[in-house]
Motif scaffolding. Structure first.
Motif, PDB file in Angstrom:
ATOM      1  N   THR A  61      21.615  -8.963  15.577  1.00 21.59           N
ATOM      2  CA  THR A  61      23.041  -9.707  15.921  1.00 21.59           C
ATOM      3  C   THR A  61      24.079  -9.446  15.084  1.00 21.59           C
ATOM      4  O   THR A  61      25.064  -9.753  15.230  1.00 21.59           O
ATOM      5  CB  THR A  61      22.587 -11.245  15.628  1.00 21.59           C
ATOM      6  OG1 THR A  61      22.539 -11.591  14.272  1.00 21.59           O
ATOM      7  CG2 THR A  61      21.763 -12.006  16.611  1.00 21.59           C
ATOM      8  N   ALA A  62      23.543  -8.227  14.088  1.00 17.36           N
ATOM      9  CA  ALA A  62      24.703  -7.734  13.547  1.00 17.36           C
ATOM     10  C   ALA A  62      26.004  -7.467  14.046  1.00 17.36           C
ATOM     11  O   ALA A  62      27.117  -7.618  13.785  1.00 17.36           O
ATOM     12  CB  ALA A  62      24.341  -6.598  12.488  1.00 17.36           C
ATOM     13  N   GLY A  63      25.865  -6.506  15.277  1.00 23.91           N
ATOM     14  CA  GLY A  63      27.030  -6.188  16.121  1.00 23.91           C
ATOM     15  C   GLY A  63      27.678  -7.323  16.750  1.00 23.91           C
ATOM     16  O   GLY A  63      28.626  -7.198  16.971  1.00 23.91           O
ATOM     17  N   ALA A  64      26.992  -8.439  16.961  1.00 27.53           N
ATOM     18  CA  ALA A  64      27.606  -9.560  17.753  1.00 27.53           C
ATOM     19  C   ALA A  64      28.268 -10.412  16.802  1.00 27.53           C
ATOM     20  O   ALA A  64      29.144 -11.116  17.058  1.00 27.53           O
ATOM     21  CB  ALA A  64      26.547 -10.515  18.421  1.00 27.53           C
ATOM     22  N   VAL A  65      28.368 -10.322  15.452  1.00 26.80           N
ATOM     23  CA  VAL A  65      29.077 -11.041  14.447  1.00 26.80           C
ATOM     24  C   VAL A  65      30.534 -10.738  14.731  1.00 26.80           C
ATOM     25  O   VAL A  65      31.303 -11.847  14.554  1.00 26.80           O
ATOM     26  CB  VAL A  65      28.502 -10.625  13.063  1.00 26.80           C
ATOM     27  CG1 VAL A  65      29.601 -11.131  12.249  1.00 26.80           C
ATOM     28  CG2 VAL A  65      27.086 -11.020  12.611  1.00 26.80           C
ATOM     29  N   THR A  66      30.952  -9.892  15.001  1.00 29.35           N
ATOM     30  CA  THR A  66      32.466  -9.303  15.291  1.00 29.35           C
ATOM     31  C   THR A  66      32.844  -9.655  16.844  1.00 29.35           C
ATOM     32  O   THR A  66      33.941  -9.699  16.848  1.00 29.35           O
ATOM     33  CB  THR A  66      32.920  -8.016  14.903  1.00 29.35           C
ATOM     34  OG1 THR A  66      32.262  -7.259  15.740  1.00 29.35           O
ATOM     35  CG2 THR A  66      32.396  -7.771  13.198  1.00 29.35           C
ATOM     36  N   VAL A  67      32.081 -10.144  17.483  1.00 31.72           N
ATOM     37  CA  VAL A  67      32.532 -10.404  18.948  1.00 31.72           C
ATOM     38  C   VAL A  67      33.412 -11.439  18.782  1.00 31.72           C
ATOM     39  O   VAL A  67      33.074 -12.766  18.304  1.00 31.72           O
ATOM     40  CB  VAL A  67      31.513 -10.473  19.821  1.00 31.72           C
ATOM     41  CG1 VAL A  67      31.810 -10.918  21.300  1.00 31.72           C
ATOM     42  CG2 VAL A  67      30.458  -9.478  19.816  1.00 31.72           C
ATOM     43  N   ALA A  68      34.468 -11.636  19.727  1.00 32.91           N
ATOM     44  CA  ALA A  68      35.321 -12.665  19.925  1.00 32.91           C
ATOM     45  C   ALA A  68      35.918 -13.337  18.548  1.00 32.91           C
ATOM     46  O   ALA A  68      36.611 -14.173  18.354  1.00 32.91           O
ATOM     47  CB  ALA A  68      34.738 -13.806  20.589  1.00 32.91           C
ATOM     48  N   LEU A  69      36.049 -12.253  17.489  1.00 36.12           N
ATOM     49  CA  LEU A  69      36.678 -12.627  16.023  1.00 36.12           C
ATOM     50  C   LEU A  69      38.208 -11.839  15.876  1.00 36.12           C
ATOM     51  O   LEU A  69      38.084 -10.737  16.330  1.00 36.12           O
ATOM     52  CB  LEU A  69      35.851 -12.159  15.050  1.00 36.12           C
ATOM     53  CG  LEU A  69      34.450 -13.186  15.138  1.00 36.12           C
ATOM     54  CD1 LEU A  69      33.659 -12.694  13.757  1.00 36.12           C
ATOM     55  CD2 LEU A  69      34.836 -14.674  14.801  1.00 36.12           C
ATOM     56  N   THR A  70      39.059 -12.737  15.545  1.00 33.08           N
ATOM     57  CA  THR A  70      40.189 -11.993  15.190  1.00 33.08           C
ATOM     58  C   THR A  70      39.998 -11.157  13.900  1.00 33.08           C
ATOM     59  O   THR A  70      39.126 -11.330  13.266  1.00 33.08           O
ATOM     60  CB  THR A  70      41.072 -12.965  14.856  1.00 33.08           C
ATOM     61  OG1 THR A  70      40.987 -13.828  13.628  1.00 33.08           O
ATOM     62  CG2 THR A  70      41.597 -14.158  16.048  1.00 33.08           C
ATOM     63  N   ALA A  71      40.947 -10.318  13.693  1.00 32.20           N
ATOM     64  CA  ALA A  71      40.988  -9.448  12.639  1.00 32.20           C
ATOM     65  C   ALA A  71      40.829 -10.338  11.179  1.00 32.20           C
ATOM     66  O   ALA A  71      39.996  -9.995  10.302  1.00 32.20           O
ATOM     67  CB  ALA A  71      42.067  -8.685  12.517  1.00 32.20           C
ATOM     68  N   GLU A  72      41.506 -11.529  11.047  1.00 30.82           N
ATOM     69  CA  GLU A  72      41.387 -12.509   9.886  1.00 30.82           C
ATOM     70  C   GLU A  72      40.039 -12.998   9.687  1.00 30.82           C
ATOM     71  O   GLU A  72      39.423 -12.855   8.659  1.00 30.82           O
ATOM     72  CB  GLU A  72      42.376 -13.684   9.968  1.00 30.82           C
ATOM     73  CG  GLU A  72      43.687 -13.332  10.087  1.00 30.82           C
ATOM     74  CD  GLU A  72      44.680 -14.485  10.372  1.00 30.82           C
ATOM     75  OE1 GLU A  72      45.800 -14.614   9.897  1.00 30.82           O
ATOM     76  OE2 GLU A  72      44.170 -15.369  11.203  1.00 30.82           O
ATOM     77  N   GLN A  73      39.429 -13.281  11.012  1.00 35.75           N
ATOM     78  CA  GLN A  73      38.016 -13.818  10.873  1.00 35.75           C
ATOM     79  C   GLN A  73      37.011 -13.132  10.645  1.00 35.75           C
ATOM     80  O   GLN A  73      35.989 -13.013   9.956  1.00 35.75           O
ATOM     81  CB  GLN A  73      37.705 -14.626  12.161  1.00 35.75           C
ATOM     82  CG  GLN A  73      38.545 -15.696  12.517  1.00 35.75           C
ATOM     83  CD  GLN A  73      38.107 -16.081  14.039  1.00 35.75           C
ATOM     84  OE1 GLN A  73      38.178 -15.384  15.010  1.00 35.75           O
ATOM     85  NE2 GLN A  73      38.250 -17.638  14.381  1.00 35.75           N
ATOM     86  N   GLN A  74      37.194 -11.773  11.170  1.00 38.53           N
ATOM     87  CA  GLN A  74      36.304 -10.445  10.789  1.00 38.53           C
ATOM     88  C   GLN A  74      36.403 -10.247   9.251  1.00 38.53           C
ATOM     89  O   GLN A  74      35.217 -10.191   8.581  1.00 38.53           O
ATOM     90  CB  GLN A  74      36.427  -9.261  11.519  1.00 38.53           C
ATOM     91  CG  GLN A  74      36.375  -9.238  12.997  1.00 38.53           C
ATOM     92  CD  GLN A  74      36.356  -8.030  13.555  1.00 38.53           C
ATOM     93  OE1 GLN A  74      36.375  -6.874  13.145  1.00 38.53           O
ATOM     94  NE2 GLN A  74      37.102  -7.951  14.876  1.00 38.53           N
ATOM     95  N   GLU A  75      37.376 -10.337   8.772  1.00 44.66           N
ATOM     96  CA  GLU A  75      37.745 -10.071   7.215  1.00 44.66           C
ATOM     97  C   GLU A  75      36.786 -11.203   6.464  1.00 44.66           C
ATOM     98  O   GLU A  75      36.028 -10.641   5.371  1.00 44.66           O
ATOM     99  CB  GLU A  75      38.918  -9.821   6.754  1.00 44.66           C
ATOM    100  CG  GLU A  75      38.968  -9.616   5.223  1.00 44.66           C
ATOM    101  CD  GLU A  75      40.704  -9.543   4.871  1.00 44.66           C
ATOM    102  OE1 GLU A  75      40.916  -8.919   3.738  1.00 44.66           O
ATOM    103  OE2 GLU A  75      41.387  -9.830   5.770  1.00 44.66           O
ATOM    104  N   ALA A  76      36.868 -12.319   6.783  1.00 43.11           N
ATOM    105  CA  ALA A  76      36.177 -13.335   6.125  1.00 43.11           C
ATOM    106  C   ALA A  76      34.800 -13.288   6.322  1.00 43.11           C
ATOM    107  O   ALA A  76      33.906 -13.569   5.551  1.00 43.11           O
ATOM    108  CB  ALA A  76      36.681 -14.736   6.717  1.00 43.11           C
TER     109      ALA A  76
END
Length: 615
Positions: free
Chosen positions: A3-18
């Motif tokens: 699921t590592a690739g799914a972690v960033t799905v539908a996340l904003t840049a702010e959320q991805q950084e967190a």
């Protein structure tokens, strides 16, 4: 599954950084209202679990059961491994810590505050080392609500473990006694935001979530500016309080509740009427009931309803434990409800071979400690709530009841509460005019802790007492105490005829119970039929409300003959006496149905009293 690739799905840049910070990071996330905090935390958990951490190496704690339930629900819905992480409240974790480290003491009967203080001592003394040995990352939610002993517990835990953490909150939504550094206490590190910044000045990573996913209609610029100001350290002066009040005053007015009461039934989606106090919410709820408007009064965060589908399980299953197939057969659960309830109950009553121990499960029901995930309640189209109880919730539209703030109240505390309430809506919020003045006022009775009704002209006259979910006796099945009826038939009546929102009348019994308490008991009458008897705790609080203490009652005590303006909140499973249940054919475990009550009752002292003649 990776699921590592799914972690960033539908996340904003702010959320991805967190989400993508390493496990040893000391991370502070400022998450404004509606910015996808819970979604981000679930993705953060998945990222940590995909990068060298296991579920038992992550400790997830939150302030309230509501927040824990929401986090657990989102995690279960995820395809990732976050669904294997158990989130707990600070209180529940402290109890578990004490049970494992100081098992000789009976911690279950200690107060929350005593347990929190003792847990802090255990951590500081090093007695918790074995219990916390595997923890490599701590995730803390709703840190703006931590104060007093709970804040000291968290500070001690983070300091002692000296590991990575993710702490999340919003200073603008700090409505539970928020405070800055207290000059009279030089050892006070202030709120958790200040403490984290000052304790880890060199390696704290501070990020912010700013995109509002909740608001489908853009919020007014003034409200956005108020939120930013509330998040600014130290900006808590009277000018900001006035700015927030002005934003509320500038909202579109909806007029008087009495003039628009029938319009609520025509709204699509969800609507909330929010009040400054729960006393006002009780008055609004009574007005809606009298107008025949279906709604739900928001319960306290920890006041859950035990699901009624537990009753056939306890009544009909013959063994001491049950597997998933038999559980599904007896409860009638299928699909997603079954997929949610079964693993949640396993966490509190598992026995060997992936079975539920019914004895343990009964004890959990009796103690009111069922996992919040199984205590789901149908969402009402219209909810009435105090502002405090609406925290963390959201609605399509919100009506805020205008009210005068007491002169001795903290203006910034009220301003924070008002800001939080104005951000609960997805679309619009409106001002409601204050409720009309009457001869009756509502305040909290300091002796019972319940809301009560009083008369201005006669301060000593008692007019009504608020009802709560545990005010119906669960010691014995209905029909076997206070009044005689067929218990099995009454259980069927509770299943098929008693619905949330139904009116009930409490009527005094013509004889005193034989428990030594010189306070009358009352039957709960639904459609003229008794369906229960009030609990011992309600009678104690009635005595406190009427005469300050059950131990000092006058010889000629006067009690109401009946109580109206009472309503059914729900019907739930309760755990009472096993022998009493077995005797009347309700199974071996002493679990049956009982009604829950709600409302701010009106007392009748004489037969010719009318319901509202004192208003």
């Amino acid at each position: 599954m990776n699921t590592a690739g799914a972690v960033t799905v539908a996340l904003t840049a702010e959320q991805q950084e967190a989400v993508r910070q390493p496990a040893d990071t000391r991370l502070l996330i400022i998450a404004a209202a509606g910015t996808g905090k819970t979604h981000t935390l679930v993705r953060r958990l998945e990222y940590l679990l995909e990068h060298d951490l296991t579920a038992d190496e992550i400790l997830v704690l939150s302030f309230s059961r509501a927040a824990v339930g929401e986090l657990a629900t989102r995690a279960r819905a995820s395809a990732g491994s976050s669904r294997f992480v158990v989130a707990r409240t600070f209180d529940a974790w402290a109890l578990d810590l004490l049970v494992h480290t100081r098992a000789a003491e009976d911690w279950h009967h200690r107060s929350f505050d005593e347990r929190i203080t003792a847990a802090t001592d255990v951590i500081i003394s090093g007695q918790a080392d074995e219990y916390t040995a595997r923890v490599r990352h701590v995730l803390l939610d709703e840190i703006q609500d931590l104060e007093g002993d709970r804040r000291e517990l968290v500070k001690s835990l983070l300091t002692w473990l000296d590991c990575g953490f993710t702490i999340v909150g919003d200073p603008a939504q700090a409505i539970y006694g928020f405070q800055v550094r207290d000059a009279s206490r030089p050892d006070d590190d202030g709120d958790m935001f200040t403490w984290a910044r000052e304790t880890y000045p060199d390696d704290l990573v501070e990020l912010a979530l700013t995109r509002d996913f909740r608001a489908r209609t853009p919020r007014p610029d003034g409200i956005l500016r108020c939120g930013e100001a509330l998040r600014t350290a130290g900006d808590t002066g009277p000018e900001l309080a006035k700015q927030i009040r002005d934003e509320f005053a500038g909202a579109l007015g909806a007029g008087r509740l009495a003039d628009i009461v029938h319009g609520f039934t025509h709204f699509d989606g969800t609507t909330a009427i929010l009040c400054r106090t729960n006393g006002q919410a009780l008055n609004v709820s009574a007005a809606l009931h009298r107008a025949g408007v279906d709604h739900r009064l928001q319960r306290r965060a920890h006041d859950e309803v035990n699901p009624r589908w537990l009753v056939p399980l306890f009544r009909h299953h013959r063994g001491l434990s049950v597997d998933r197939d038999a559980f599904a057969e007896h409860t009638g659960l299928t699909g997603e409800p079954l997929d949610v309830a079964w693993p949640a109950l396993l966490t509190v009553s598992r026995t060997g071979n992936n079975r539920l121990d019914l004895g343990r499960l009964r004890a959990v029901v009796a103690a009111g400690r069922l996992p919040r995930a199984v205590c789901f309640t149908d969402t009402a189209a219209l909810t009435v709530s105090s502002m405090h109880r609406a925290k963390g919730l959201e609605y399509d539209r919100v009506f805020l009841l205008e009210d005068t703030v007491p002169e001795d109240s903290d203006e910034m505390e009220h301003a924070r509460l008002l800001y939080m309430a104005m951000t609960r809506c997805r679309d619009d919020f409106y001002r409601l005019d204050p409720l009309p003045r009457s001869k009756v006022y509502v305040k909290t009775c300091r002796h019972s802790g319940r809301w009560g009704r009083y008369q201005f002209q006669f301060a000593g006259r008692r007019l009504g007492l608020a009802l709560s979910g545990d005010d119906v006796s669960s010691d014995r099945p209905a029909g076997t105490e206070g009044f005689m009826a067929d218990p099995l038939e009454l259980q069927e009546y509770l299943i098929h005829e008693v619905k949330p929102g139904d009116p009930v009348v409490l009527t005094v019994l013509d004889h005193m119970p034989d428990d030594g308490l010189a306070v009358p008991a009352y039957t709960v009458n639904h459609g003229g039929r008794p369906i229960g008897v009030v609990s011992h705790s309600f009678r104690m609080d009635l005595a406190r409300y009427m005469y300050r203490s059950p131990a000092r009652l006058p010889d000629e005590a006067s009690w109401p003959s009946a109580m109206t303006n009472c309503w059914i909140d729900d019907v739930e499973a309760v755990a009472g006496g096993e022998a009493q249940g077995r005797r009347v054919g309700l199974g071996e475990h002493g679990v049956w149905l009982a009604p829950r009550l709600t409302g701010l009752s009106s007392f009748r002292y004489h037969r010719n009293d009318t319901e509202h003649d004192d208003e």
